[in-house]
Structures are given as C-alpha cells and as structure tokens.
Design an enzyme around this catalytic site. Structure first.
Site, PDB file in Angstrom:
ATOM      1  N   HIS A  48       1.321  -1.281   0.351  1.00  0.00           N
ATOM      2  CA  HIS A  48      -0.227  -0.170  -0.070  1.00  0.00           C
ATOM      3  C   HIS A  48       0.994   1.588   0.405  1.00  0.00           C
ATOM      4  O   HIS A  48       1.968   1.149   0.174  1.00  0.00           O
ATOM      5  CB  HIS A  48      -1.134   0.112   1.590  1.00  0.00           C
ATOM      6  CG  HIS A  48      -2.081  -1.072   1.492  1.00  0.00           C
ATOM      7  ND1 HIS A  48      -2.902  -1.310   2.124  1.00  0.00           N
ATOM      8  CD2 HIS A  48      -2.698  -2.263   0.174  1.00  0.00           C
ATOM      9  CE1 HIS A  48      -3.408  -2.485   1.727  1.00  0.00           C
ATOM     10  NE2 HIS A  48      -3.582  -2.467   0.430  1.00  0.00           N
ATOM     11  N   GLU A  50       1.036   3.913   1.693  1.00  0.00           N
ATOM     12  CA  GLU A  50       1.802   4.625   3.071  1.00  0.00           C
ATOM     13  C   GLU A  50       3.162   3.166   3.164  1.00  0.00           C
ATOM     14  O   GLU A  50       4.483   3.791   4.033  1.00  0.00           O
ATOM     15  CB  GLU A  50       0.816   4.157   4.209  1.00  0.00           C
ATOM     16  CG  GLU A  50      -0.165   4.589   4.678  1.00  0.00           C
ATOM     17  CD  GLU A  50      -1.173   3.621   3.690  1.00  0.00           C
ATOM     18  OE1 GLU A  50      -1.482   3.307   2.796  1.00  0.00           O
ATOM     19  OE2 GLU A  50      -2.703   3.644   4.189  1.00  0.00           O
ATOM     20  N   ASP A 201     -16.538  -1.248 -37.883  1.00  0.00           N
ATOM     21  CA  ASP A 201     -15.780  -0.652 -37.599  1.00  0.00           C
ATOM     22  C   ASP A 201     -14.917  -1.879 -37.099  1.00  0.00           C
ATOM     23  O   ASP A 201     -13.634  -1.407 -37.467  1.00  0.00           O
ATOM     24  CB  ASP A 201     -15.882   0.191 -36.430  1.00  0.00           C
ATOM     25  CG  ASP A 201     -16.690   0.827 -35.779  1.00  0.00           C
ATOM     26  OD1 ASP A 201     -16.853   1.572 -36.709  1.00  0.00           O
ATOM     27  OD2 ASP A 201     -16.666   1.663 -35.005  1.00  0.00           O
ATOM     28  N   GLY A 285     -22.035   0.379 -30.203  1.00  0.00           N
ATOM     29  CA  GLY A 285     -22.823   1.756 -30.351  1.00  0.00           C
ATOM     30  C   GLY A 285     -24.221   2.376 -29.745  1.00  0.00           C
ATOM     31  O   GLY A 285     -24.578   1.874 -28.528  1.00  0.00           O
ATOM     32  N   LEU A 289     -25.587   1.459 -25.696  1.00  0.00           N
ATOM     33  CA  LEU A 289     -25.747   2.806 -24.814  1.00  0.00           C
ATOM     34  C   LEU A 289     -26.552   2.809 -24.567  1.00  0.00           C
ATOM     35  O   LEU A 289     -27.173   3.186 -23.500  1.00  0.00           O
ATOM     36  CB  LEU A 289     -24.991   3.879 -25.766  1.00  0.00           C
ATOM     37  CG  LEU A 289     -23.349   4.078 -25.908  1.00  0.00           C
ATOM     38  CD1 LEU A 289     -22.591   4.964 -27.252  1.00  0.00           C
ATOM     39  CD2 LEU A 289     -22.404   3.983 -24.885  1.00  0.00           C
TER      40      LEU A 289
HETATM   41  C1  AOF Z   1      -4.368   1.705   2.048  1.00  0.00           C
HETATM   42  N1  AOF Z   1      -3.261   2.120   1.506  1.00  0.00           N
HETATM   43  O1  AOF Z   1      -2.860   2.287  -1.040  1.00  0.00           O
HETATM   44  C2  AOF Z   1      -4.344   0.728  -0.434  1.00  0.00           C
HETATM   45  C3  AOF Z   1      -5.584   0.701   0.382  1.00  0.00           C
HETATM   46  O2  AOF Z   1      -6.149  -6.388  -0.428  1.00  0.00           O
HETATM   47  P1  AOF Z   1      -5.326  -5.411   0.241  1.00  0.00           P
HETATM   48  O3  AOF Z   1      -4.273  -5.642   0.873  1.00  0.00           O
HETATM   49  O4  AOF Z   1      -4.269  -4.539  -1.035  1.00  0.00           O
HETATM   50  O5  AOF Z   1      -6.594  -4.264   0.074  1.00  0.00           O
HETATM   51  C4  AOF Z   1      -7.276  -3.672  -0.008  1.00  0.00           C
HETATM   52  C5  AOF Z   1      -8.365  -2.824   0.488  1.00  0.00           C
HETATM   53  O6  AOF Z   1      -7.278  -1.526   1.391  1.00  0.00           O
HETATM   54  C6  AOF Z   1      -9.456  -1.362  -0.572  1.00  0.00           C
HETATM   55  O7  AOF Z   1     -10.702  -2.312  -0.428  1.00  0.00           O
HETATM   56  C7  AOF Z   1      -9.363  -0.324   0.475  1.00  0.00           C
HETATM   57  O8  AOF Z   1     -10.105  -0.916   1.057  1.00  0.00           O
HETATM   58  C8  AOF Z   1      -8.225  -0.485   0.899  1.00  0.00           C
HETATM   59  N2  AOF Z   1      -6.633   0.030   0.202  1.00  0.00           N
HETATM   60  N3  AOF Z   1      -5.914   1.052   1.873  1.00  0.00           N
HETATM   61  O9  AOF Z   1      -4.460   1.750   3.030  1.00  0.00           O
HETATM   62  C9  AOF Z   1      -3.481   2.153  -0.257  1.00  0.00           C
HETATM   63  N4  AOF Z   1      -4.213   1.036  -1.736  1.00  0.00           N
HETATM   64 ZN    ZN Z   2      -2.990   0.304   3.675  1.00  0.00          ZN
END
Ligand code: AOF
Ligand code: ZN
Length: 343
Positions: A48, A50, A201, A285, A289
C-alpha cells in the site's frame, strides 16, 4: 495542507490501470517543510501507499518519522488483506499526525483506522479535499457502494450530434482525442461493444496509443454474425464473445451466453463483478449505449465532440437528465466532457 493532499492525488494517479479494484492511493511523509518520503499503491496485491512512503525515507531521515505528518488521500487500512494493516505500521513508526482526504468506504475499514489512531493519541485530520478525492476514486466508490463495476459510457459525436454515418466506419475525433480514449482504455478492466460496431468498425479494442495495459474486450454477438476474420476474433488477447460458440479453436477467446438475451446487461455485470473487473468502458454503438441508459446502469459518460457537421447518420444518445457535467476540456480540435450521475 491541501497542497500535500494534492500531491497524494498526483502520486495515486500513477497507479491507474494497475490497482483495480483497489483504490488509487498516494502518501507523503512531511517533516517541517520537507517531504522525507512518498509513495503510491503501484499494483493490485502489492504494498500500500503508506508502506512505500515509509520505505522511501532515507536511513539518515528515519529518526524524523515520529515528528512527521503523514498525508494520505485515503484513510489507512485497518484489516489484514493482501498486506498487513497500514494503521499498525503508522503506530509502529510513531507518526504523530495523519491527514486524510477520504474515509475508506470499505466496510473492513470505514473509519475504524481513524478511530484507532485517535485513541492512540495520533492527531488525525480527515475530509481534506474530500470531493476531489472521491472524484479521483469514483470507480472504487462505485465498486464498494454499488458492489458492481463502475460503468463508463463513451461516445464521440459531431456538432450536429451524430455518432457516424449509417453502416460505415466514421472517424469523428482527431488523433489527440484518440489518445485520451486509449488512456481511458488502459485504465479500464473491460471494454464492451455491440454487434453493429463490431461488424462496421472491425475494432481491435486495445490500447495502442498510450502506455499501460489493454483491458479485457467484450463483444455482443447474439446471432453469431462476427466473422472469424474480425480483429475481435484474432485470439490475440483475452476476449469474451457474448453469443454462440464458433467451430474454430480459440485459446484466449471465450464464448459466453446469458440465460436469456433480454436480461444480458445485469447478467454481464454480475459476471464482471465475480471476476473482479471493476471498471467497464462501453464504447457503443448507439443501441448498446441506449440499453445501458434505459436500464439506468451507468455511472459516468465520457463524451467527445468534434466541430464537424455530418448532416445525417446515426444519432448520438440524448444525455439523461441525471447527467451532471463535472469536467470539460479541449484536446486537439475536439472537446471532451465528463458527466457523472446525480445521486
Ligand atoms: C491503504 N493504502 O494504498 C490502499 C488501501 O487486498 P489489500 O490488502 O490490498 O486491501 C485492499 C483494500 O485496502 C481496499 O479495498 C481498500 O479498502 C484498502 N486500500 N488502503 O491503506 C492503500 N490501496
Ligand atoms: Zn493499507
């Protein structure tokens, strides 16, 4: 304050096309006036934002972390998912202040991390640039709140509101607008077209004009009319053909049939949800839609407009009354507008 949340948005966007169905998340660690680390969620299943921001801090700066502010556009996670909870990392690193844009709508998080941080004495500010954060992560919010893919209806129209000439492939927009479309393809999980578009297309439905991936391509073919010579049947990429099986052997092409033709939209949406395809781009198309518009199954409209007049042809869909203009701009000779559904 806002400028660092904006920096989180910028970083978060770098994950577009790689993290779905997860949110786009960026994080910045600030000490005094200096960014000592930043990062973003780069790929589904991986670290993630952080974690990446903390890892980016140089050894010589690590002692500053407890005196820093962590900016993050989404509330840190609370749960053990593919990775351990970010909230615990923040507590372990003893970060003293956390500034967040959106509370995580995921029921596994939903404000619990903010509570946990506050209970541990961390100062938390939430809701900074909340509307912008929600717009950035609109597909994630749809996925969590509606439990189905975010559906984007895309079309290009002439000034006199035609999609193209009847029965012939018509170029409406210019090369720059095409790049915008391919960028949106790179960020989508699946693209859908109807039979007429597939026949007239002969589209490839890939992303050739922008970097990043090409999504799953899907074509409707209830009557089995798409010929084996069509680009969509070249078996070069994962493809779903909604219709009867062909006699040729394919490796990456699957033929799927809904239980009843009339209810194909909810059936397809269910199927996409099961496979975790969280962003669907519907490229036409007119008939397809219109069916999505009539079913009320759409979240976003991307409309490209070219200054030319066609005088006759296939009329563009009318904008539904729930459509709210949220973004507009020029790209080459064309104009693009993004509409969201009024909630
Ligand atoms: C965060 N920081 O950068 C993200 C978060 O399957 P996982 O462990 O990757 O968890 C996915 C869930 O975590 C996602 O549904 C959302 O709630 C959170 N995402 N949280 O602290 C992050 N990508
Ligand atoms: Zn996280």
């Amino acid at each position: 304050m806002e400028q660092y949340i904006r920096r989180c948005f910028q970083l978060a966007r770098l994950g577009a096309g790689h993290v779905s169905p997860n949110p786009l998340v960026g994080a910045v660690l600030m000490h005094a006036d200096r960014i000592i680390g930043e990062g973003w969620h780069r790929r589904y299943g991986e670290a993630h934002a952080e974690v990446n921001a903390v890892q980016a801090v140089a050894g010589a700066d690590r002692h500053l972390i407890p005196h820093s502010t962590l900016f993050c556009n989404l509330e840190p996670c609370f749960h053990f998912g593919k990775t351990p909870p970010c909230v615990d990392l923040i507590l372990k690193e003893k970060v003293s202040r956390v500034v967040v844009s959106n509370t995580d709508p995921n029921p596994l998080v939903a404000g619990q991390s903010i509570q946990k941080l506050r209970a541990a004495g961390v100062e938390v500010l939430a809701g900074i640039l909340e509307a912008e954060g929600r717009y950035l992560n609109r597909a994630f919010f749809t996925w969590i709140e509606k439990k189905r893919p975010h559906i984007i209806l895309k079309w290009a129209q002439s000034t006199d509101c035609y999609l193209g000439r009847q029965g012939e492939r018509t170029a409406i927009t210019g090369p720059l607008a095409q790049r915008l479309v391919h960028r949106r393809r790179s960020e989508a999980d699946a693209i859908l077209v109807g039979t007429t578009t597939a026949l007239v297309d002969n589209p490839r439905l890939d992303n050739r004009l922008y970097f990043g991936k090409s999504p799953l391509r899907i074509a409707l073919d209830f009557a089995g009319k798409i010929p084996p010579t069509a680009h969509l049947l070249d078996d070069s990429r994962l493809t779903w053909i909604i219709g009867p099986e062909h006699s040729e052997t394919y490796r990456k092409t699957q033929f799927l049939a809904p239980p009843e033709t009339a209810g194909w939209i909810p059936w397809l949406i269910e199927k996409l949800t099961q496979e975790k395809h969280a962003i669907l781009l519907v490229e036409g198309g007119a008939n397809v839609l219109q069916q999505f518009l009539e079913a009320g199954l759409w979240d976003e409209i991307l409309r490209l407009e070219n200054p030319q007049f066609l005088h006759r042809g296939v009329p563009a869909p009318a904008l539904p009354k729930e459509a709210v203009l949220v973004e507009t701009g020029r790209i080459g000779d064309d104009c693009f507008r993004v509409f969201l559904k009024r909630v």
